[in-house]
Enzyme design. Structure first.
Site, PDB file in Angstrom:
ATOM      1  N   SER A  75     -63.708 -34.855 -12.905  1.00 15.88           N
ATOM      2  CA  SER A  75     -62.730 -34.861 -13.995  1.00 15.88           C
ATOM      3  C   SER A  75     -62.480 -36.285 -14.497  1.00 15.88           C
ATOM      4  CB  SER A  75     -61.415 -34.238 -13.533  1.00 15.88           C
ATOM      5  OG  SER A  75     -61.649 -32.935 -13.067  1.00 15.88           O
TER       6      SER A  75
HETATM    7  C1  LIG Z   1     -63.440 -29.677 -12.736  1.00 15.69           C
HETATM    8  S1  LIG Z   1     -64.296 -29.250 -11.282  1.00 15.69           S
HETATM    9  C2  LIG Z   1     -63.356 -30.031 -10.014  1.00 15.69           C
HETATM   10  C3  LIG Z   1     -63.295 -31.533 -10.134  1.00 15.69           C
HETATM   11  C4  LIG Z   1     -63.032 -32.244  -8.844  1.00 15.69           C
HETATM   12  N1  LIG Z   1     -61.745 -31.923  -8.279  1.00 15.69           N
HETATM   13  C5  LIG Z   1     -63.183 -33.756  -8.959  1.00 15.69           C
HETATM   14  O1  LIG Z   1     -63.346 -34.389  -7.926  1.00 15.69           O
HETATM   15  O2  LIG Z   1     -63.127 -34.297 -10.073  1.00 15.69           O
HETATM   16  C6  LIG Z   1     -63.830 -27.553 -11.074  1.00 15.69           C
HETATM   17  C7  LIG Z   1     -64.424 -26.914  -9.847  1.00 15.69           C
HETATM   18  O3  LIG Z   1     -63.734 -25.695  -9.602  1.00 15.69           O
HETATM   19  C8  LIG Z   1     -64.641 -24.824  -8.976  1.00 15.69           C
HETATM   20  N2  LIG Z   1     -64.109 -23.461  -9.009  1.00 15.69           N
HETATM   21  C9  LIG Z   1     -64.149 -22.555 -10.002  1.00 15.69           C
HETATM   22  N3  LIG Z   1     -63.533 -21.416  -9.613  1.00 15.69           N
HETATM   23  C10 LIG Z   1     -63.107 -21.615  -8.349  1.00 15.69           C
HETATM   24  C11 LIG Z   1     -62.417 -20.824  -7.409  1.00 15.69           C
HETATM   25  N4  LIG Z   1     -62.043 -19.575  -7.678  1.00 15.69           N
HETATM   26  N5  LIG Z   1     -62.149 -21.355  -6.188  1.00 15.69           N
HETATM   27  C12 LIG Z   1     -62.542 -22.620  -5.881  1.00 15.69           C
HETATM   28  N6  LIG Z   1     -63.206 -23.417  -6.734  1.00 15.69           N
HETATM   29  C13 LIG Z   1     -63.475 -22.931  -7.954  1.00 15.69           C
HETATM   30  C14 LIG Z   1     -65.940 -25.043  -9.727  1.00 15.69           C
HETATM   31  O4  LIG Z   1     -67.062 -24.629  -8.949  1.00 15.69           O
HETATM   32  C15 LIG Z   1     -65.885 -26.554  -9.973  1.00 15.69           C
HETATM   33  O5  LIG Z   1     -66.637 -27.246  -9.016  1.00 15.69           O
END
Ligand SMILES: C[S@@+](CC[C@H](N)C(=O)[O-])C[C@H]1O[C@@H](n2cnc3c(N)ncnc32)[C@H](O)[C@@H]1O
Length: 445
Positions: A75
């Protein structure tokens, strides 16, 4: 070509990023500042990412679906910093991150220090593999990484002082509240009728510091955007293509996104309506250039009117709609009827008209472009809502009630004449309310 002898090193870029975030007010906490100055962001970016891109104050996409839509990213730094600050995380905090990638978890590990704990859960095995490798390489073996659906939190590490959800969610599953410590903070990018805000919630404690209520109340909110939640908590919006009759590669020039079950529109009639004529209505409400009006967007979202967001590829729209469809942004809030719509626009006031604005200052006026049989009515409603926002400049109050208490929330909504947006989802009803009065009956007719 980059001159390697003079290119800034990762250390220099990291400090430049921290300096910029502090200067912009995105970082106010010394712990978060130290974390940004310490964690090597480039370790968590995909191979081939330049140092300049790794340290830009922007998202780095790390995974896409077959259709090109991103499913995972590192992000934007400003947002990561502000969400950690929204959560009030500090030395000794126990934190759950929902949605992984590694970098944000490493920032959290720096902030909580050796007496705290960080667990990061992601639904995607690839993401967790990547995050794990990055965390080990960057020196954060103490961060726990877990593959799972974050809808269920992660019970073994509970209770948490903070749960930070880094993926767009349309609902608040019970696990997040249940796994919070009594005075814990849940920070989640909540989608409400299509609009996403990072909301910091505490338990609704009806006055006691132990937070004994069964809901949550917001204590801050922040404009943001995230990739959507996958898994059991996935609640897709309706995407209605209104390009209509394009047929020549024009698909997707105009897409109406609707995020509630109660709004029914006729996409064929709306597509026809967009062919014209257009009714322009102006609100008389102006603001200087480069002024944020994000509270207006939430206010419009909350009006008791069928609502959607119009996504327009503006360059292609010029050709397909002969210049008639001319929103001021790629995404515009829109009031709807079954066969008509009006979207929000801004026009720059003519600086040559004496008295229109102070010399040297550009001013913009809000208005609406209406289409369809009710074009003028629906555009007038939108302008009435802009005027009501301008009169009251209200701050919203956001609360989450368990879905079982939804009827109570609805009856409260009707009782005091305040404007309330109810977002009923599977687990929870999200209630956004403003102390300002609802639109007049003329406007809502
Ligand atoms: C924007 S990214 C996270 C960015 C991260 N926190 C960083 O270090 O910048 C969003 C993540 O949420 C995950 N995701 C989507 N649905 C999810 C769920 N139900 N449970 C856990 N993770 C999920 C996706 O696989 C993705 O890797």
């Amino acid at each position: 070509m980059t001159d390697l002898a003079t290119a800034p090193t990762a250390d220099i870029l990291r400090h430049q990023l921290a300096d910029a975030l502090v200067a912009a007010g995105a970082i106010t906490s010394p712990d978060v500042e130290r974390a940004v100055r310490t964690v090597p962001r480039e370790v968590f970016a995909p191979p081939g990412t330049s140092l300049a891109d790794a340290y830009a104050d922007d998202v780095v996409i790390t995974k896409r679906r077959a259709d090109g839509q991103p499913t995972s990213s590192v992000s934007a730094p400003w947002l990561q910093a502000r969400m950690i600050e929204q959560a009030g995380v500090g030395p000794g905090s126990r934190v759950l991150e929902v949605g992984s990638g590694g970098y944000n978890a490493a920032l959290l590990a720096e902030v909580v220090g050796p007496t705290g704990a960080v667990t990061s859960v992601d639904i995607d095995l690839d993401v967790i593999g990547w995050a794990r490798r990055g965390l080990d390489a960057a020196g954060y073996p103490q961060v726990a990484t877990v593959v799972g659906d974050g809808e269920h939190g992660h019970l073994p590490g509970a209770p948490y002082d903070a749960i930070i959800v880094t993926v767009e969610t349309a609902d608040i599953p019970p696990a997040w509240r249940e796994q919070l410590a009594p005075t814990g903070v849940l920070v989640a990018p909540v989608r409400m009728r299509g609009l996403t805000r990072s909301v910091a919630f505490t338990r609704d404690g009806t006055g006691d510091s132990a937070g004994s209520g069964d809901g949550l109340v917001a204590r801050s909110l922040l404009m943001c955007g995230f990739v959507p939640m996958q898994g059991q908590g996935s609640i897709p919006e309706q995407h209605l293509d209104l390009t209509g009759g394009g047929g020549d590669g024009g698909d997707g020039v105009v897409v109406l996104r609707v995020d509630d079950d109660t709004t029914t529109v006729d996409p064929g009639a709306l597509a026809e309506a967009l062919r014209g004529p257009r009714s322009d209505v102006w609100s008389g409400i102006t603001l200087p250039g480069n002024t944020s009006f994000e509270t207006l967007l939430l206010w419009l979202t909350g009006q008791p009117v069928p609502y959607g967001r119009l996504f327009v590829d503006r360059d292609r729209a010029k050709v397909h709609f002969d210049g008639l469809l001319a929103p001021f942004a790629n995404v515009s809030p829109a009031f709807l009827t079954a066969d008509s719509l009006a979207y929000l626009v801004l026009r720059k006031l003519d600086s040559t008209v004496p008295g229109a604005q102070p010399p040297g200052e550009s001013r913009w006026e809000f208005g609406a472009h209406g289409f369809g049989p009710d074009a003028t009515l629906v555009a007038t409603m939108l302008c009435d809502a802009v005027r009501a926002w301008d009169r009251h400049a209200p701050d919203p109050h956001i609360a989450v009630h368990p879905a079982s208490a939804a009827t109570d929330a609805a009856s409260v909504a009707a009782s005091d004449g305040a404007v309330r947006l109810l977002v009923p989802r599977r687990h929870a009803t999200i209630v956004v309310s403003w102390s300002a009065p609802a639109l007049t009956s003329a406007a809502t007719a």
